[in-house]
Design an enzyme around this catalytic site. Sequence first.
Site, PDB file in Angstrom:
ATOM      1  CB  ALA A  17      14.185  32.186  26.279  1.00 45.46           C
ATOM      2  NE  ARG A  22       4.827  24.125  35.940  1.00 52.75           N
ATOM      3  CZ  ARG A  22       4.502  23.169  34.807  1.00 52.75           C
ATOM      4  NH1 ARG A  22       3.706  22.035  35.145  1.00 52.75           N
ATOM      5  NH2 ARG A  22       4.545  23.659  33.509  1.00 52.75           N
ATOM      6  CE1 TYR A 107       8.926  24.254  21.837  1.00 52.43           C
ATOM      7  CE2 TYR A 107       7.869  23.294  23.209  1.00 52.43           C
ATOM      8  CZ  TYR A 107       7.793  23.880  22.168  1.00 52.43           C
ATOM      9  OH  TYR A 107       6.524  24.566  21.559  1.00 52.43           O
TER      10      TYR A 107
HETATM   11  C1  UD1 Z   1       4.031  24.726  24.105  1.00 53.27           C
HETATM   12  C2  UD1 Z   1       2.848  24.653  23.110  1.00 53.27           C
HETATM   13  C3  UD1 Z   1       2.066  23.667  23.203  1.00 53.27           C
HETATM   14  C4  UD1 Z   1       2.740  22.159  23.307  1.00 53.27           C
HETATM   15  C5  UD1 Z   1       3.769  22.276  24.381  1.00 53.27           C
HETATM   16  C6  UD1 Z   1       4.391  21.044  24.322  1.00 53.27           C
HETATM   17  C7  UD1 Z   1       2.830  27.130  22.306  1.00 53.27           C
HETATM   18  C8  UD1 Z   1       1.867  28.189  22.413  1.00 53.27           C
HETATM   19  N1  UD1 Z   1       2.328  25.912  22.964  1.00 53.27           N
HETATM   20  O1  UD1 Z   1       3.169  24.912  25.274  1.00 53.27           O
HETATM   21  O2  UD1 Z   1       0.882  23.538  22.199  1.00 53.27           O
HETATM   22  O3  UD1 Z   1       1.517  21.186  23.665  1.00 53.27           O
HETATM   23  O4  UD1 Z   1       4.523  23.349  24.286  1.00 53.27           O
HETATM   24  O5  UD1 Z   1       5.597  21.049  25.466  1.00 53.27           O
HETATM   25  O6  UD1 Z   1       3.894  27.014  21.616  1.00 53.27           O
HETATM   26  N2  UD1 Z   1       9.866  29.281  25.554  1.00 53.27           N
HETATM   27  C9  UD1 Z   1      11.028  30.558  25.196  1.00 53.27           C
HETATM   28  N3  UD1 Z   1      10.463  31.882  25.163  1.00 53.27           N
HETATM   29  C10 UD1 Z   1       9.255  31.979  25.472  1.00 53.27           C
HETATM   30  C11 UD1 Z   1       8.426  30.904  25.775  1.00 53.27           C
HETATM   31  C12 UD1 Z   1       8.860  29.582  25.791  1.00 53.27           C
HETATM   32  O7  UD1 Z   1      12.174  30.041  24.790  1.00 53.27           O
HETATM   33  O8  UD1 Z   1       8.969  33.048  25.490  1.00 53.27           O
HETATM   34  C13 UD1 Z   1      10.468  28.025  25.246  1.00 53.27           C
HETATM   35  C14 UD1 Z   1      10.495  27.310  26.848  1.00 53.27           C
HETATM   36  O9  UD1 Z   1      11.816  27.521  27.427  1.00 53.27           O
HETATM   37  C15 UD1 Z   1      10.392  26.010  26.551  1.00 53.27           C
HETATM   38  C16 UD1 Z   1       9.539  25.932  25.170  1.00 53.27           C
HETATM   39  O10 UD1 Z   1       9.723  27.240  24.559  1.00 53.27           O
HETATM   40  O11 UD1 Z   1      11.673  25.234  25.999  1.00 53.27           O
HETATM   41  C17 UD1 Z   1       8.080  25.660  25.367  1.00 53.27           C
HETATM   42  O12 UD1 Z   1       7.591  26.704  26.304  1.00 53.27           O
HETATM   43  P1  UD1 Z   1       6.494  26.406  27.464  1.00 53.27           P
HETATM   44  O13 UD1 Z   1       6.119  27.662  27.988  1.00 53.27           O
HETATM   45  O14 UD1 Z   1       6.819  25.129  28.208  1.00 53.27           O
HETATM   46  O15 UD1 Z   1       5.493  25.966  26.295  1.00 53.27           O
HETATM   47  P2  UD1 Z   1       3.719  25.437  26.856  1.00 53.27           P
HETATM   48  O16 UD1 Z   1       2.875  26.339  27.343  1.00 53.27           O
HETATM   49  O17 UD1 Z   1       4.163  24.142  27.693  1.00 53.27           O
END
Ligand code: UD1
Length: 461
Positions: A17, A22, A107
Amino acid sequence: MVYADMTQALTIVILAAGKGTRMKSNLPKVLHPLAGRPLLDHCYQTARSLAPHRIQIVYGHGGGQVKSALAHADAEWVEQVQQLGTGHAVQQAVPGIGDDQTVLILYGDVPLLTAETLASLVDEVNDSTLALLTVRLDDPSGYGRIVRNEHGKVLRIVEEKDASETEKEIDEINTGILAVRGRLLKKWLSRLQSDNAQGEYYLTDIIGMAVQDGVTVASQSPVSVDEILGVNDKRQLAYLERCYQLRQAQELMRQGATLLDPARCDIRGRVSLGSDVCIDVNVIFEGDVQLGDDIHIGANCLIKDSVIGNGTQILPNTLIDSARIGQQCRIGPFARIRPQTTIADQVHIGNFVEVKKSDIAQGSKANHLTYLGDSSIGAGVNIGAGTITCNYDGANKFRTVIEDNVFIGSSTQLVAPVRVEEGATIGAGSTITKDAPAGELTLTRAKQVTIEGWKRPVKKT
Ligand code: UD1
Ligand code: CA
């Protein structure tokens, strides 16, 4: 592949989602192509290969676009209207999660995970064990860190933004990939709070809850670190493309192909091959390509959705799209074979020859500067340099039929629909608008004349 101990049904939840700011692109992040396919499709296909009971894809940004790009997916689509964090994203999938199922979280922007790594993670799960995929990185910045006690037992995950200076020095990171029983996951998700640096519901907080509930957190690492890398920007996308292509090249070499430079062969699809296939540099394969035995592919070729028979040589700078090419042919250099073309054995197609929607029978040759479109060409035919099938009247396309053993003189135009019968010869420079009879010489050009004493015009002063 079905994972080893399938006592519990498996549900896979793919988080997709996020916006991907970036990437600096209007295309949703998970739709950016890797090897010609959306990132999300890589993740989906790997998930599918585990033969789960169901796959749920949590989508948000660019929802309509994402769903139509993945229209082939046998998955349930769960909308996350507002992106309030990874924990919130998984909460959206809760209605589809059974208590006794094992839930695997993936993911959509992490494309290179292998089914083997995931199967082994899922295998670790039981009613009192959560399985977490972690790795050690030289540069762990940006990732959640794995906090362990002095006995090495996992205690919790701390996000970089919430980490103390000492915690930031931990080099073991959370990949985000985990597997756990549905009952436990649902219990912990319902307790998540957003009182952290980012004001988000962190999925990672369930690790601390698991430890409190006496559930073991078993960590595993992937075979290769590249497996867990995600895409946040174009640099990472390019890096993962190279990782993926190198994997594919290594697989081709394992199957016996000779690659003059494994770093300069790109596969955007699937290639099957026989023995003694040699591939020179800068070759791109797309879609489904089948190569027989003893094939040589020269530099700078692009081959898409085609079949190539044993002993055929594809010379440099040749493009082949949706064609079948027989055995012992020689195609190129600089040839363009377009869709719906079938070329039989021992055919030669030379430089600057374009062939479209045509059938060419055994042993025929078109060696130089020619366009053959919408044509049927028999066996043993010789097409002279500069021959053109005029297949289009501006509105409709027509076929040119050239029967066996015909000789077409150089620079001939064949105005379709037209037929050149068996064994006929066409004189060079002819414009053929009517059928040419078998065995005869047909030509249309005017007789050569010389105008004696003719003078070139001179410039008026
Ligand atoms: C997350 C992890 C972090 C880990 C990293 C690995 C959490 C809080 N943190 O951080 O520990 O090291 O991934 O890459 O989980 N997404 C949604 N809905 C949302 C938020 C995110 O679908 O509301 C999805 C994003 O599209 C993405 C994935 O979840 O595919 C990870 O989200 P992202 O924001 O990249 O997480 P990080 O902050 O990188
Ligand atoms: Ca991320």
